[in-house]
Design a protein around this motif. Structure first.
Motif, PDB file in Angstrom:
ATOM      1  N   PRO A   1       6.129   1.885   1.944  1.00  0.00           N
ATOM      2  CA  PRO A   1       4.991   0.998   1.672  1.00  0.00           C
ATOM      3  C   PRO A   1       4.570   0.226   2.923  1.00  0.00           C
TER       4      PRO A   1
ATOM      5  N   ASN B   1       5.925   7.673   2.126  1.00  0.00           N
ATOM      6  CA  ASN B   1       6.900   7.121   1.194  1.00  0.00           C
ATOM      7  C   ASN B   1       7.362   5.725   1.547  1.00  0.00           C
TER       8      ASN B   1
ATOM      9  N   ASP C   1       0.884  -1.168   0.000  1.00  0.00           N
ATOM     10  CA  ASP C   1       0.000   0.000   0.000  1.00  0.00           C
ATOM     11  C   ASP C   1       0.915   1.209   0.000  1.00  0.00           C
ATOM     12  N   THR C   2       0.870   1.976  -1.077  1.00  0.00           N
ATOM     13  CA  THR C   2       1.744   3.143  -1.206  1.00  0.00           C
ATOM     14  C   THR C   2       0.951   4.451  -1.188  1.00  0.00           C
ATOM     15  N   THR C   3      -0.273   4.399  -0.650  1.00  0.00           N
ATOM     16  CA  THR C   3      -1.137   5.578  -0.679  1.00  0.00           C
ATOM     17  C   THR C   3      -0.772   6.623   0.365  1.00  0.00           C
ATOM     18  N   ARG C   4      -0.028   6.226   1.406  1.00  0.00           N
ATOM     19  CA  ARG C   4       0.326   7.188   2.458  1.00  0.00           C
ATOM     20  C   ARG C   4       1.839   7.229   2.626  1.00  0.00           C
TER      21      ARG C   4
END
Length: 147
Positions: free
Chosen positions: A91, A89, A84-87
């Motif tokens: 993962p 830098n 998950d790289t939405t928040r």
């Protein structure tokens, strides 16, 4: 379950500088079990991989499957497909299945692919692996049973 497929002319996996698995023409498959995945997802993904028509026919069209070509599969576990790289830098991997479940589903997926008559080689679950490949095409596809 998630998988990243790469059509290859050859691929290998090494652990501690020793080749532990290799394949000729076919697929290199990176696979990740996600939270709440079951044996049913492993079977569904294996069936899709075996039947996916991504190999050339005599007319140079992608119209043949791994089963049709007699190709092989090198299957490598890769929990980072759950990233998950939405928040920020860094993962996050909390969407991946826990290691025990991940290993069970990884093995089930490999067994299901093998049951389709496809020669299967595997990496070592949880190991630090070096993967080498010659991508053919290049053809790289993302599969996800949740979609």
């Amino acid at each position: 379950m998630r998988a990243l497929l790469q059509r290859v002319t050859q691929a290998s996996v090494s652990v501690d500088d020793t080749v532990i698995a290799q394949t000729g023409p076919g697929l290199l498959i990176f696979v990740c079990a996600m939270q709440n995945d079951t044996l049913a997802e492993a079977a569904t993904l294996a069936s899709k991989v075996a039947k996916l028509r991504i190999f050339r026919d005599n007319a140079d069209k992608m119209n043949r499957s791994l089963v049709d070509t007699g190709g092989a599969a090198l299957i490598v576990s890769q929990f980072t497909l759950a990233a998950d790289t939405t928040r920020g830098n860094r993962p996050g991997f909390s969407a991946a299945a826990d290691p025990a479940t991940g290993q069970t589903l990884y093995q089930a997926f490999a067994d299901q692919v093998r049951a389709k008559g496809i020669p299967v080689a595997t990496g070592r679950f949880g190991a630090d692996m070096a993967v080498a490949l010659v991508n053919d095409g290049p053809i790289t596809l993302w599969l996800d049973t949740a979609r």
